[in-house]
Design an enzyme around this catalytic site. Sequence first.
Site, PDB file in Angstrom:
ATOM      1  NE  ARG A  27      -3.792   2.482   2.707  1.00 41.13           N
ATOM      2  CZ  ARG A  27      -3.759   3.260   3.871  1.00 41.13           C
ATOM      3  NH1 ARG A  27      -2.530   3.116   4.844  1.00 41.13           N
ATOM      4  NH2 ARG A  27      -4.167   3.963   3.830  1.00 41.13           N
ATOM      5  CG  HIS A  55      -1.544   8.852   3.817  1.00 37.50           C
ATOM      6  ND1 HIS A  55      -0.688   8.177   3.714  1.00 37.50           N
ATOM      7  CD2 HIS A  55      -1.227   9.815   4.200  1.00 37.50           C
ATOM      8  CE1 HIS A  55      -0.970   8.514   4.943  1.00 37.50           C
ATOM      9  NE2 HIS A  55      -1.146   8.907   5.478  1.00 37.50           N
ATOM     10  CD  GLU A  84      -4.594   7.767  10.397  1.00 36.50           C
ATOM     11  OE1 GLU A  84      -4.448   8.826  10.127  1.00 36.50           O
ATOM     12  OE2 GLU A  84      -4.168   7.058  10.205  1.00 36.50           O
ATOM     13  CG  ASN A  99      -5.125   3.738   8.661  1.00 35.22           C
ATOM     14  OD1 ASN A  99      -5.269   3.016   8.196  1.00 35.22           O
ATOM     15  ND2 ASN A  99      -4.578   4.699   7.910  1.00 35.22           N
ATOM     16  CE1 TYR A 150       0.274   2.455  13.182  1.00 34.91           C
ATOM     17  CE2 TYR A 150      -1.491   3.277  13.014  1.00 34.91           C
ATOM     18  CZ  TYR A 150      -0.417   3.472  12.363  1.00 34.91           C
ATOM     19  OH  TYR A 150       0.020   3.740  11.332  1.00 34.91           O
ATOM     20  CD  GLU A 174      -1.570   4.099   8.033  1.00 33.74           C
ATOM     21  OE1 GLU A 174      -0.939   4.210   9.368  1.00 33.74           O
ATOM     22  OE2 GLU A 174      -2.116   4.490   7.777  1.00 33.74           O
TER      23      GLU A 174
END
Length: 461
Positions: free
Chosen positions: A11, A56, A101, A243, A245, A315
């Site tokens: 990606r 992005h 995002e 995405n 984390y 992500e």
Amino acid sequence: MVHELHVGIYRFSISWPRIMPGGYMNQVSNDGIKYYSNLIDELLHYNITPMVTIYHWELPQRLQELGGWTNPEIIPVFKDYARLLFEMFGDRIKIWTTINEPWHVCEHGYGVDYMAPSLNYPGIPSYLCAHNLLKAHAEVVHMYRDNYKNSQKGKIGITLDVSWPEPKTNSPEDHAASEQAMQFYVGWYGHPIFSKKGNYPPVMIERIRNLSKEQGFTRSRLPEFTREEINRIRGTSDFFGINTYTTNLVTKNSHNNTAGFPVPSFNHDMGVIETQDPSWPGSGSVWLKVYPKGMYNLLMWIKNEYNDPIIIVTENGVSDRGGLEDYDRVDYYNLYLTSVLDAIDDGANIQGYIAWSLMDSYEWKAGFAEKFGLYHVDFTHPNRTRTPKISAQVYAHICKTNMIDWNYRPTLNEQQISAMARLPETDYTASGAVINSRNVVWLSTLFSVVSGVLFGVILRS
């Protein structure tokens, strides 16, 4: 490096200014087109599927001077840019993402001063940005489906982002705070696209309308879609890109705003206070704590909220402060992939997982201090020498075998030892990120089979 990892997908994002420096079709860079065309051809040569993100966070400066995403002029201009990419690369690209995002694009760019254009204007322009962004996304998807999908045989979607909001306690109030946070973070963009009825989440519409009235505004700070626009946006994604984390603990903000959020602002509108559990293992980033159950909770929320869409984890990864013996990163991937497997076992339709990131990069305001890469980059060397970390070996093993093997913990080879000797001392001191051993002991002999999930890596353009 991508080939060494045995991944099936890579990606990457295309930089709008690199293709169209002024933002408009009157100036197209042939060198920019050639750069990406060569990259795509090389990936296909190695049987690696390119997954392309159209936007992005890189907006041509001249468009920002027009107001950027707060100006409706962005909609036809973004459509022109996307059309050029479909014409140039669409014969070889089978997976497209329109925007990466959008919450960061709008709230971090316009609402606060964290990312470009760093407007720091809370409570109004981020909602204008999102309104135009959603319409621009929808126009690009309709254009692709109407004019390119039949011949190019690709899929197109969007990637949202969130840190899972875990209720701070088991109280009904904190569970309500978690749901409200998800509606404001993910629902802001997800509800118009993925829900059956479309439009912004009802809780956003109601809260922002009521708060706007209390604050003396003559109309809601959240713009309204027409019925035609609601129908135009709804269903404009072939998959749910996410995405994620980390996890935050959440509780409700009081009516008298004990959190002290600016009034108006997105955070005040959302009405949720976020903290983190100090007992959770840390990382190289102050905001990133390790809580794998949050991954499972998030994936199941998306499944249940939006009628079981195809999900691609676009992500996921963890930072440290450098070095090659990144066993904390190894444990992070093993733990989070296990949570992905748990979600698959419980019915979530997850069809891809992409690690952030291929190699160390410039992490916005953190600069080069926080390292997310599977490959180390020596930023002090003119060649920016790349060296695989331990995590690269482990991730390659996962991708090659389709298994999470907790017993596979390789040591440094001669190439890595030689590279370590050349690193500056600050680049291999411990980051303080420790995965608590009791979190992994019970998994120490587990070999989890990862089937049907397309693995990849990501790098920004």
